[in-house]
Scaffold this active site. Sequence first.
Site, PDB file in Angstrom:
ATOM      1  N   GLU A 212       0.845  -1.195   0.000  1.00 58.58           N
ATOM      2  CA  GLU A 212       0.000   0.000   0.000  1.00 58.58           C
ATOM      3  C   GLU A 212       0.886   1.254   0.000  1.00 58.58           C
ATOM      4  OE1 GLU A 212      -2.423   1.958   0.115  1.00 58.58           O
ATOM      5  OE2 GLU A 212      -4.332   0.919   0.367  1.00 58.58           O
TER       6      GLU A 212
ATOM      7  N   ASN B 179      -5.633   6.132   7.454  1.00 55.98           N
ATOM      8  CA  ASN B 179      -5.512   5.265   6.280  1.00 55.98           C
ATOM      9  C   ASN B 179      -4.737   5.883   5.129  1.00 55.98           C
ATOM     10  OD1 ASN B 179      -6.737   4.258   3.528  1.00 55.98           O
ATOM     11  ND2 ASN B 179      -7.157   2.627   4.992  1.00 55.98           N
TER      12      ASN B 179
ATOM     13  N   ASP C  44     -10.031   2.103  -3.901  1.00 56.06           N
ATOM     14  CA  ASP C  44      -9.100   2.246  -2.777  1.00 56.06           C
ATOM     15  C   ASP C  44      -8.386   3.587  -2.942  1.00 56.06           C
ATOM     16  OD1 ASP C  44      -7.304   1.824  -0.641  1.00 56.06           O
ATOM     17  OD2 ASP C  44      -7.232  -0.326  -1.018  1.00 56.06           O
TER      18      ASP C  44
ATOM     19  N   ASN D 194     -11.515   6.387   2.398  1.00 58.77           N
ATOM     20  CA  ASN D 194     -10.250   5.736   2.081  1.00 58.77           C
ATOM     21  C   ASN D 194      -9.335   6.694   1.326  1.00 58.77           C
ATOM     22  OD1 ASN D 194      -8.238   3.803   1.283  1.00 58.77           O
ATOM     23  ND2 ASN D 194      -9.742   2.172   1.479  1.00 58.77           N
TER      24      ASN D 194
END
Length: 303
Positions: A43, A130, A233, A187
């Site tokens: 990520e 996040n 995402d 997100n």
Amino acid sequence: MTITLNAAPPRLRAELVVLDERFTKIAGDEYLECLYDGGRWLEGPAYSPAWRCLVFSDIPNDRLLRWDELSGQVSVFREPSGYVNGNTIDRAGRLISCSQGDRQVIRTEYDGTRTVLASHLDGKRLNSPNDVVERSDGSIWFTDPPYGITSSYEGHAAEQEIDGCHVYRIAPDGTLTVVADDFIRPNGLAFCNDETQLYVVDTPGKHIRRFDVDGVKLLGGEVFAPCEGGMFDGIRLDSTGRVWAATHEGVHCFDPDGTLIGKLLLPDVVSNLTFGGPKGNRLFITATTSVWSWLTNVQTAQR
């Protein structure tokens, strides 16, 4: 029109899907490179022009990794990392990270020390920051779903102290405020080029919302685009305002009017992406265990 791209290693098949002629002028070459294939769930890619490297997170393995642009080598940047998820490079060249494990937004200083930018709201711990972006006024904006506390896979299982999952702004003086509180689980987020609008993903809602930025407040919040490939995402914008979004099937590219004009289909679930390289036209993509690189005909949003 669908084009099968040459990928290295060749076992990793990728396809370019042109849905609108507007995509033909911006799609890159027909070669897609896998830079790394040894993660568990990758990520938060962030490109540093000063370091000539890409920093990215391997969340379940609790580490930050670093791909060196000159040598092509991948090394450990920090371990343990605090289960860092999203990252960005601020205008001073420092790394801003969302630590799911520590439930903080942190900044890595030039000497390697870390400064906590946000950890609590009204005495209650954040859920698990996040993804994060910086605005030109020095403010930091981030999302705070509970993924890092729902289990110990990407953080530490714990009770949620704050009622809801919000979008936050950290002022240059450190003041933390909620700027959006009507998300299921916010997100990825990204500003448009002139920073008058902020795009925010609501992953379970399967859409991207677009807000007008009024100083320190967000207005509006209409749905910009729904997801046709599972869920969204991370997101990024290019220099002409197109939105590039990570999805379960690959990368989707949207025209500023919200039209889905093209897709880059990958064999793994895509988590996030960013533009980088000397010209800002290299798209770096994190997809489950791998990091991909694709040269495009567009450049990163101006900063």
